[in-house]
Design a protein around this motif. Structure first.
Motif, PDB file in Angstrom:
ATOM      1  N   LEU A 155      -0.446 -90.970  -9.794  1.00  0.00           N
ATOM      2  CA  LEU A 155      -0.062 -89.633  -9.332  1.00  0.00           C
ATOM      3  C   LEU A 155       0.555 -89.700  -7.945  1.00  0.00           C
ATOM      4  CD1 LEU A 155      -2.978 -87.330 -10.535  1.00  0.00           C
ATOM      5  CD2 LEU A 155      -0.595 -87.362 -11.307  1.00  0.00           C
ATOM      6  N   SER A 156      -0.047 -90.526  -7.084  1.00  0.00           N
ATOM      7  CA  SER A 156       0.481 -90.635  -5.718  1.00  0.00           C
ATOM      8  C   SER A 156       1.932 -91.108  -5.755  1.00  0.00           C
ATOM      9  CB  SER A 156      -0.375 -91.596  -4.892  1.00  0.00           C
ATOM     10  OG  SER A 156      -0.078 -92.931  -5.230  1.00  0.00           O
ATOM     11  N   TRP A 157       2.235 -91.983  -6.710  1.00  0.00           N
ATOM     12  CA  TRP A 157       3.608 -92.456  -6.835  1.00  0.00           C
ATOM     13  C   TRP A 157       4.508 -91.315  -7.309  1.00  0.00           C
ATOM     14  CZ3 TRP A 157       7.664 -95.116  -5.821  1.00  0.00           C
ATOM     15  CH2 TRP A 157       8.730 -95.162  -6.714  1.00  0.00           C
ATOM     16  N   LEU A 158       4.015 -90.525  -8.295  1.00  0.00           N
ATOM     17  CA  LEU A 158       4.839 -89.432  -8.813  1.00  0.00           C
ATOM     18  C   LEU A 158       5.165 -88.429  -7.708  1.00  0.00           C
ATOM     19  CD1 LEU A 158       3.351 -88.811 -12.359  1.00  0.00           C
ATOM     20  CD2 LEU A 158       5.475 -89.953 -11.694  1.00  0.00           C
ATOM     21  N   VAL A 159       4.178 -88.186  -6.822  1.00  0.00           N
ATOM     22  CA  VAL A 159       4.422 -87.277  -5.705  1.00  0.00           C
ATOM     23  C   VAL A 159       5.428 -87.899  -4.732  1.00  0.00           C
ATOM     24  CG1 VAL A 159       3.358 -86.178  -3.699  1.00  0.00           C
ATOM     25  CG2 VAL A 159       2.169 -86.179  -5.899  1.00  0.00           C
ATOM     26  N   LEU A 160       5.149 -89.169  -4.402  1.00  0.00           N
ATOM     27  CA  LEU A 160       5.994 -89.874  -3.443  1.00  0.00           C
ATOM     28  C   LEU A 160       7.444 -89.917  -3.915  1.00  0.00           C
ATOM     29  CD1 LEU A 160       5.369 -91.410  -0.815  1.00  0.00           C
ATOM     30  CD2 LEU A 160       5.254 -93.503  -2.148  1.00  0.00           C
ATOM     31  N   LYS A 161       7.599 -90.097  -5.212  1.00  0.00           N
ATOM     32  CA  LYS A 161       8.927 -90.252  -5.794  1.00  0.00           C
ATOM     33  C   LYS A 161       9.781 -89.005  -5.594  1.00  0.00           C
ATOM     34  CE  LYS A 161      10.793 -91.344 -10.287  1.00  0.00           C
ATOM     35  NZ  LYS A 161      10.438 -91.433 -11.702  1.00  0.00           N
ATOM     36  N   ARG A 162       9.094 -87.856  -5.495  1.00  0.00           N
ATOM     37  CA  ARG A 162       9.827 -86.605  -5.355  1.00  0.00           C
ATOM     38  C   ARG A 162      10.136 -86.260  -3.909  1.00  0.00           C
ATOM     39  NH1 ARG A 162       8.052 -86.985  -9.895  1.00  0.00           N
ATOM     40  NH2 ARG A 162       8.937 -85.926 -11.716  1.00  0.00           N
ATOM     41  N   THR A 163       9.732 -87.105  -2.971  1.00  0.00           N
ATOM     42  CA  THR A 163       9.998 -86.805  -1.567  1.00  0.00           C
ATOM     43  C   THR A 163      11.411 -87.251  -1.193  1.00  0.00           C
ATOM     44  OG1 THR A 163       9.143 -88.952  -0.900  1.00  0.00           O
ATOM     45  CG2 THR A 163       7.585 -87.118  -0.897  1.00  0.00           C
ATOM     46  N   ALA A 164      11.898 -86.667  -0.105  1.00  0.00           N
ATOM     47  CA  ALA A 164      13.220 -87.051   0.400  1.00  0.00           C
ATOM     48  C   ALA A 164      13.208 -88.527   0.791  1.00  0.00           C
ATOM     49  CB  ALA A 164      13.589 -86.192   1.606  1.00  0.00           C
ATOM     50  N   LEU A 165      12.056 -88.985   1.319  1.00  0.00           N
ATOM     51  CA  LEU A 165      11.977 -90.381   1.753  1.00  0.00           C
ATOM     52  C   LEU A 165      12.351 -91.328   0.612  1.00  0.00           C
ATOM     53  CD1 LEU A 165      11.113 -92.620   3.790  1.00  0.00           C
ATOM     54  CD2 LEU A 165       8.862 -92.504   2.749  1.00  0.00           C
ATOM     55  N   LEU A 166      11.724 -91.109  -0.561  1.00  0.00           N
ATOM     56  CA  LEU A 166      11.981 -92.038  -1.662  1.00  0.00           C
ATOM     57  C   LEU A 166      13.415 -91.951  -2.167  1.00  0.00           C
ATOM     58  CD1 LEU A 166      10.438 -94.146  -3.532  1.00  0.00           C
ATOM     59  CD2 LEU A 166       9.300 -93.228  -1.540  1.00  0.00           C
ATOM     60  N   ARG A 167      13.984 -90.724  -2.140  1.00  0.00           N
ATOM     61  CA  ARG A 167      15.409 -90.622  -2.515  1.00  0.00           C
ATOM     62  C   ARG A 167      16.251 -91.489  -1.593  1.00  0.00           C
ATOM     63  NH1 ARG A 167      14.679 -85.265  -3.210  1.00  0.00           N
ATOM     64  NH2 ARG A 167      15.658 -84.693  -1.260  1.00  0.00           N
ATOM     65  N   HIS A 168      15.915 -91.441  -0.326  1.00  0.00           N
ATOM     66  CA  HIS A 168      16.656 -92.252   0.638  1.00  0.00           C
ATOM     67  C   HIS A 168      16.379 -93.741   0.439  1.00  0.00           C
ATOM     68  CE1 HIS A 168      17.120 -88.610   3.528  1.00  0.00           C
ATOM     69  NE2 HIS A 168      17.992 -88.609   2.537  1.00  0.00           N
ATOM     70  N   VAL A 169      15.130 -94.059   0.068  1.00  0.00           N
ATOM     71  CA  VAL A 169      14.795 -95.469  -0.173  1.00  0.00           C
ATOM     72  C   VAL A 169      15.666 -96.016  -1.304  1.00  0.00           C
ATOM     73  CG1 VAL A 169      13.020 -97.049  -1.014  1.00  0.00           C
ATOM     74  CG2 VAL A 169      12.438 -95.317   0.679  1.00  0.00           C
TER      75      VAL A 169
END
Lengths: 331, 329
Positions: free
Chosen positions: A189-203
């Motif tokens: 779940l933590s990954w699913l949340v993280l994935k939706r953040t701007a940070l991960l899009r930028h990553v």
């Protein structure tokens, strides 16, 4: 009715095919591998389905899964962290030494902070000083393990232990599901949340093309630093699981988590050169590796050849993952 | 600007570029390390101490030669199995020779053959199965660990034949040990291999631009396999020398070279992206790393502190030359 509303079977097949080819193929491979190892375990290991066995499989996979998810975030951003296992070690000795004086939660907070701080140093070295990630994090791994030895010298008399509540709780079940399995769900779940953040899009953007992201205004340096901080934080979570699993810390444990975490993410379909993949596949990859281990225990081969079989199985899994990704026209 | 001024400017620029050359930079670091060591422990910068450093650095230097070739070949090329392969080689030589001189040649041939096969496995995995080199060679570490276990039953027997020990440890002119001469030969051979042969030109071509190399008719897959076989053979040789030094084999004698060999390559100015660099830098890098190690031993810091200092010095060394291009370029 218009054709758009009733897609024909052909259309459905075509959709499924393009979905698979759009980078889902590696994850599909990982799922297939998971199925195979699961079935093999069911067939060969007679007490595979006992509650005890299932609990211990989940209990053992958590540290690996947590570290591997952190490693995935770093690799997606075109980095790699060879010190991530030693970060887990350092944060585990820090946490366990502080449980007595500070109490459990504050100790865990400091442990988390130490993991994030190690990640920050790695990130600064890679993104600001611009050292090559493999060698920079190899160098810092000496620093972290040295610090761990300093915090908790091996052979310390009356080594600090985790409270029994934690150790018991880690092995217990809620609603018939092992707590460790809930934790694995939490990691996912933590990954699913993280994935939706701007940070991960930028990553993903930085991992795909560093120069282009820089040119389009992505703060590449900050994003790269953050991947290492996130990685270090996951390593700290892994260290809590290691502590809960064994009850005490060991300044030498955690070292080989680094390399296994990389194997897990490759089996899970994340591209080592960054920009493609995800931690969902990594978690499956981690499960595959854990099930391979459990299969090997069940097969009871002569102890001498056990390690060899283990190594060959891992290479086999890597080769399958590699073959699939090459179908997509190179890495 | 007249000609004389221009010439002066040119010379200044050349001098600056020379100072930035990784080999020169590493040599300067080496001098600085010896100077610092001499302050901390008088006598550290003696000739005897230098030959002692070279004697031990030879093992790293030989193993890192193979690493250099793999890394130069580009495509994220890297060989994490060199340490374990070198260990395997020590086990083979010790067991096959049983410490007898007359069996030494057989032992050496066996070790090269077996280790070469492992390199072949790495190469096939990377070139044909398209497994990323990092994980392929990492997976191979597990396999070789298993092979060593099977081969030795977990307890390697035998020891280094006296001839091997004499070859590696024997004192020659000026107190220089045999391993240094062997390393010198290996170094000259490696530089010739990389600079003077078709194989070497292909390595650089593959590393600089793999696609262009392929289009110009270089057989990508076959040459990739050769890179990893070469690396494993160097590792095997390094292991043999190490066995001559240590006297007996163990199941992890050379494992430490896994990552430190990469550090030697990078400190020597070879970029991990491939195509740029050479063996001379790696050789100096190996000497720098060994000097650092000896210095830490001389300083007599407790184990925990030594690890930390080791890491920090490594970071400093890497930041001198192991840096990547800046983004804004």
């Amino acid at each position: 009715m218009s054709p758009e509303q009733t897609p024909s079977t052909l259309q459905l097949v075509r959709d499924a095919r393009s979905w698979l080819l759009r980078g889902r193929l590696p994850v599909a491979t990982a799922v297939a591998l998971l199925m195979v190892t699961l079935v093999a375990n069911l067939l060969i290991a007679e007490n595979f389905l006992t509650a005890f066995n299932i609990r211990s499989i989940f209990a053992n996979v958590i540290p690996l899964a947590a570290v591997a998810v952190g490693q995935t975030v770093i690799v997606l951003g075109r980095g790699i962290d060879l010190s991530i296992g030693t970060i887990a070690t350092l944060s585990s000795v820090v946490t366990v030494s502080l449980v007595e004086p500070l109490g459990l939660l504050p100790a865990m907070l400091v442990g988390l902070g130490s993991g994030a701080a190690c990640g920050l140093v790695n990130g600064l070295l890679v993104a600001v000083v611009r050292l090559q990630p493999i060698v920079a994090t190899f160098a810092t791994s000496f620093v972290w393990s040295g610090l761990a030895l300093y915090v908790l010298p091996p052979g310390t008399a009356a080594a600090p232990r985790m409270p029994d509540v934690v150790v018991q709780g880690y092995r217990n079940s809620i609603l018939g599901v092992p707590n460790a399995a809930w934790l694995l769900l939490l990691i996912a779940l933590s990954w699913l949340v993280l994935k939706r953040t701007a940070l991960l899009r930028h990553v993903y953007a930085v991992g795909g093309d560093e120069q282009a992201s820089y040119a389009t205004g992505v703060r590449v340096v900050r994003v790269q630093i953050m991947t290492y901080v996130v990685g270090g934080t996951y390593a700290a979570f892994a260290s809590f699981a290691m502590l809960a699993n064994s009850g005490s810390a060991d300044a030498l444990a955690g070292g080989n988590l680094t390399l296994v975490s990389i194997a897990a993410l490759v089996i899970g379909g994340t591209r080592l050169s960054g920009g493609a993949g995800g931690a969902g596949g990594t978690i499956i990859g981690g499960m595959v590796l854990q099930l391979l281990t459990s299969l090997l225990v069940a097969l009871r081969p002569p102890t001498d050849i056990r390690q060899l079989i283990d190594g060959l199985l891992v290479i086999f899994a890597l080769a399958l993952a590699g073959l699939w990704s090459s179908r997509r026209g190179g890495r | 600007m007249n000609t004389a001024q221009l010439r002066e400017r040119m010379q200044a620029v050349e001098a600056r570029d020379l100072l930035r050359h990784p080999v020169v930079l590493s040599l300067l670091v080496l001098v600085a390390l010896f100077a610092a060591g001499n302050v901390a422990a008088p006598g550290f910068a003696s000739f005897g101490s230098l030959t002692n450093v070279l004697r031990i650095a030879a093992f790293l230097g030989v193993i890192a030669a193979g690493q250099t070739i793999v890394i130069l070949g580009g495509g994220e090329g890297i060989d994490l199995s060199v340490g374990k392969i070198a260990t395997f080689s020590t086990v083979i030589v010790a067991q096959v020779s049983q410490g007898q001189d007359e069996r030494l040649l057989l032992a050496i041939v066996t070790a090269f053959a077996y280790c070469g096969l492992i390199g072949l496995g790495n190469g096939i995995g990377v070139a044909y199965l398209r497994i990323p080199p990092l994980v392929m060679t990492l997976g191979m570490v597990g396999v070789v660990t298993g092979i060593i276990r099977v081969y030795s039953g977990g307890q390697p027997e035998g020891r280094a034949p006296a001839m091997l020990s004499a070859l590696v440890n024997g004192t020659t002119v000026g107190g220089i040990r045999g391993s240094v001469w062997i390393w010198l030969v290996v170094a000259v051979f490696t530089i010739w291999l990389l600079r003077g042969t078709t194989f070497g030109r292909r390595v650089y071509a593959l590393g600089a631009n793999r696609r262009a190399a392929e289009l110009s008719g270089i057989n990508l897959q076959r040459n990739l396999v050769l890179l990893y076989v070469a690396s494993s053979l160097y590792a095997a040789l390094g292991g043999m020398l190490l066995l001559g030094f240590a006297g007996a084999a163990s199941i992890n004698l050379a494992d430490q070279y896994q990552l430190i060999s990469i550090a030697a390559v990078v400190i020597g100015g070879t970029t991990l992206a491939g195509g740029v660099g050479g063996y001379l830098g790696t050789a100096v890098g190996a000497v720098v790393l060994q000097t650092m190690r000896n210095l830490l031993i001389v300083l007599d810091i407790p184990a925990a502190g030594r690890q930390v200092v080791n890491g920090i010095i490594l970071i400093v060394l890497l930041s001198l030359y192991g840096r990547q291009r800046r983004l804004r370029q």
